[in-house]
Design a protein around this motif. Structure first.
Motif, PDB file in Angstrom:
ATOM      1  N   LEU A 105       0.799  -1.187  -0.068  1.00 53.01           N
ATOM      2  CA  LEU A 105       0.024   0.064   0.107  1.00 53.01           C
ATOM      3  C   LEU A 105       0.906   1.190   0.050  1.00 53.01           C
ATOM      4  O   LEU A 105       1.607   1.382   0.846  1.00 53.01           O
ATOM      5  N   TRP A 106       0.685   2.025  -0.998  1.00 53.72           N
ATOM      6  CA  TRP A 106       1.348   3.386  -1.091  1.00 53.72           C
ATOM      7  C   TRP A 106       0.501   4.395  -0.856  1.00 53.72           C
ATOM      8  O   TRP A 106      -0.842   4.206  -1.375  1.00 53.72           O
ATOM      9  N   ILE A 107       0.709   5.557  -0.450  1.00 57.22           N
ATOM     10  CA  ILE A 107      -0.101   6.607  -0.278  1.00 57.22           C
ATOM     11  C   ILE A 107       0.671   7.864  -1.107  1.00 57.22           C
ATOM     12  O   ILE A 107       1.840   8.227  -0.927  1.00 57.22           O
ATOM     13  N   ARG A 215      -0.622   8.846   7.527  1.00 59.68           N
ATOM     14  CA  ARG A 215       1.057   8.505   7.455  1.00 59.68           C
ATOM     15  C   ARG A 215       1.733   9.338   6.363  1.00 59.68           C
ATOM     16  O   ARG A 215       2.814   9.823   6.632  1.00 59.68           O
ATOM     17  N   VAL A 216       1.027   9.715   5.195  1.00 56.31           N
ATOM     18  CA  VAL A 216       1.668  10.455   4.356  1.00 56.31           C
ATOM     19  C   VAL A 216       1.833  12.009   4.868  1.00 56.31           C
ATOM     20  O   VAL A 216       2.961  12.549   4.601  1.00 56.31           O
ATOM     21  N   GLU A 217       0.895  12.404   5.480  1.00 60.64           N
ATOM     22  CA  GLU A 217       0.832  13.993   6.112  1.00 60.64           C
ATOM     23  C   GLU A 217       1.899  13.892   7.082  1.00 60.64           C
ATOM     24  O   GLU A 217       2.761  14.863   7.383  1.00 60.64           O
ATOM     25  N   HIS A 218       2.269  12.668   7.950  1.00 60.00           N
ATOM     26  CA  HIS A 218       3.192  12.711   9.074  1.00 60.00           C
ATOM     27  C   HIS A 218       4.387  12.654   8.470  1.00 60.00           C
ATOM     28  O   HIS A 218       5.406  13.465   8.674  1.00 60.00           O
ATOM     29  N   VAL A 219       4.668  12.019   7.241  1.00 61.34           N
ATOM     30  CA  VAL A 219       5.930  12.072   6.423  1.00 61.34           C
ATOM     31  C   VAL A 219       6.482  13.432   5.713  1.00 61.34           C
ATOM     32  O   VAL A 219       7.552  14.092   6.037  1.00 61.34           O
ATOM     33  N   ILE A 220       5.425  13.878   5.447  1.00 63.79           N
ATOM     34  CA  ILE A 220       5.749  15.410   4.802  1.00 63.79           C
ATOM     35  C   ILE A 220       6.082  16.565   5.915  1.00 63.79           C
ATOM     36  O   ILE A 220       7.054  17.195   5.830  1.00 63.79           O
ATOM     37  N   GLY A 221       5.222  16.303   7.120  1.00 66.40           N
ATOM     38  CA  GLY A 221       5.558  17.111   8.297  1.00 66.40           C
ATOM     39  C   GLY A 221       7.164  16.883   8.487  1.00 66.40           C
ATOM     40  O   GLY A 221       7.872  17.779   9.007  1.00 66.40           O
ATOM     41  N   ARG A 222       7.490  15.692   8.599  1.00 63.18           N
ATOM     42  CA  ARG A 222       8.876  15.393   8.978  1.00 63.18           C
ATOM     43  C   ARG A 222       9.822  15.897   7.915  1.00 63.18           C
ATOM     44  O   ARG A 222      11.129  16.295   8.363  1.00 63.18           O
ATOM     45  N   MET A 223       9.443  15.617   6.691  1.00 65.80           N
ATOM     46  CA  MET A 223      10.296  16.339   5.661  1.00 65.80           C
ATOM     47  C   MET A 223      10.511  17.859   5.764  1.00 65.80           C
ATOM     48  O   MET A 223      11.490  18.475   5.447  1.00 65.80           O
ATOM     49  N   LYS A 224       9.392  18.598   6.335  1.00 68.29           N
ATOM     50  CA  LYS A 224       9.435  19.840   6.126  1.00 68.29           C
ATOM     51  C   LYS A 224      10.405  20.464   7.433  1.00 68.29           C
ATOM     52  O   LYS A 224      10.482  21.531   7.848  1.00 68.29           O
ATOM     53  N   ASN A 225      10.747  19.600   8.409  1.00 60.54           N
ATOM     54  CA  ASN A 225      11.705  19.718   9.250  1.00 60.54           C
ATOM     55  C   ASN A 225      13.261  20.411   8.777  1.00 60.54           C
ATOM     56  O   ASN A 225      13.948  20.884   9.344  1.00 60.54           O
TER      57      ASN A 225
END
Length: 256
Positions: A105-107, A215-225
């Motif tokens: 499963l990809w998002i 989960r994809v929103e969490h990843v994007i949030g971490r990327m924006k660190n």
């Protein structure tokens, strides 16, 4: 300060978000891609490890080149050349389609990145000028599978997905998107229609869909660190290179 950066691992971890072993993996990728070569026969004033560290620090902190120069003991013009040379070499390689694709499963989700280059961004509701970047994430590992080239921030997610070129890469894999990806072939939530409320089973499906897609929103949030993705001053392909490099560093930090 430059000497401290070379000697103390705490500074590497603080300024890049990567442990020393993870940073070594990033350095290995750049070396294998030819990053250790000289520029037109002229030797670099910094060793390769320092140059890769400089680029990582730039993406992580979004300090100006005038601020980074004294930190590494070089001129701002040298900082600019290092970023232009090594930035593309940090790029993420899109994951190959897994053998168990139908069971994976990809998002996908789009995110707006504020930019200064008006040839890349466009005025949008959230920011004065921004670019739309599509990010595909593996739901199980939270690793970034691929990220698209930026499009103007006024581009709707469904249109950005069609133009991203990522759809063929995701063939054979179940991909989730939110309601903005209607009629794209992705798995999207059930829609409410006038005079027809959602059935109980549809509401439950939508609740589970939201839970997984978060989960994809969490990843994007971490990327924006990596603050380069909060206000990108780079021109031309600079934002694309920054997104790809941040995606690789995110994967290294998560996988190692």
């Amino acid at each position: 300060m430059a000497g401290v950066l070379r000697a103390d691992r705490v500074w590497v971890e603080t300024f890049t978000g990567l442990r020393v072993a993870q940073f070594a993996g990033l350095l290995k990728v750049v070396r294998e891609r030819g990053g250790d070569g000289t520029l037109r026969g002229r030797p670099w004033s910094l060793p390769l490890a320092e140059r890769v560290l400089l680029v990582a620090v730039y993406y992580r902190t979004n300090l100006t080149m005038r601020q980074l120069g004294p930190l590494f003991g070089v001129s701002s013009s040298t900082v600019c050349r290092v970023i232009q040379r090594l930035g593309p070499l940090l790029a993420l390689e899109p994951m190959t389609r897994p053998a168990d694709g139908p069971d994976r499963l990809w998002i996908v989700d789009g995110t707006l990145v504020p930019v200064r280059d008006r040839s890349v961004g466009a005025s949008s509701r959230s920011y004065r000028f921004s670019a739309n970047v599509q990010v595909v994430v593996d739901a199980d590992t939270r690793l970034v599978v691929a990220a698209s080239r930026p499009l103007p921030g006024t581009t709707a997610d469904a249109h950005a997905w069609r133009r991203s070129g990522l759809a063929p890469h995701c063939e054979g894999v179940t991909v989730l998107g939110d309601g903005a990806y209607l009629n794209t072939g992705l798995i999207v939530p059930h829609r409410k229609r006038p005079g027809r409320p959602l059935l109980k089973g549809e509401e439950e499906d939508n609740a589970e869909h939201r839970k997984v897609r978060a989960r994809v929103e969490h990843v994007i949030g971490r990327m924006k660190n990596y603050k380069i993705l909060r206000d990108c001053r780079q021109r031309g392909n600079g934002l694309h290179h920054a997104v790809q490099a941040v995606a690789r560093m995110h994967n290294l930090a998560l996988a190692a």
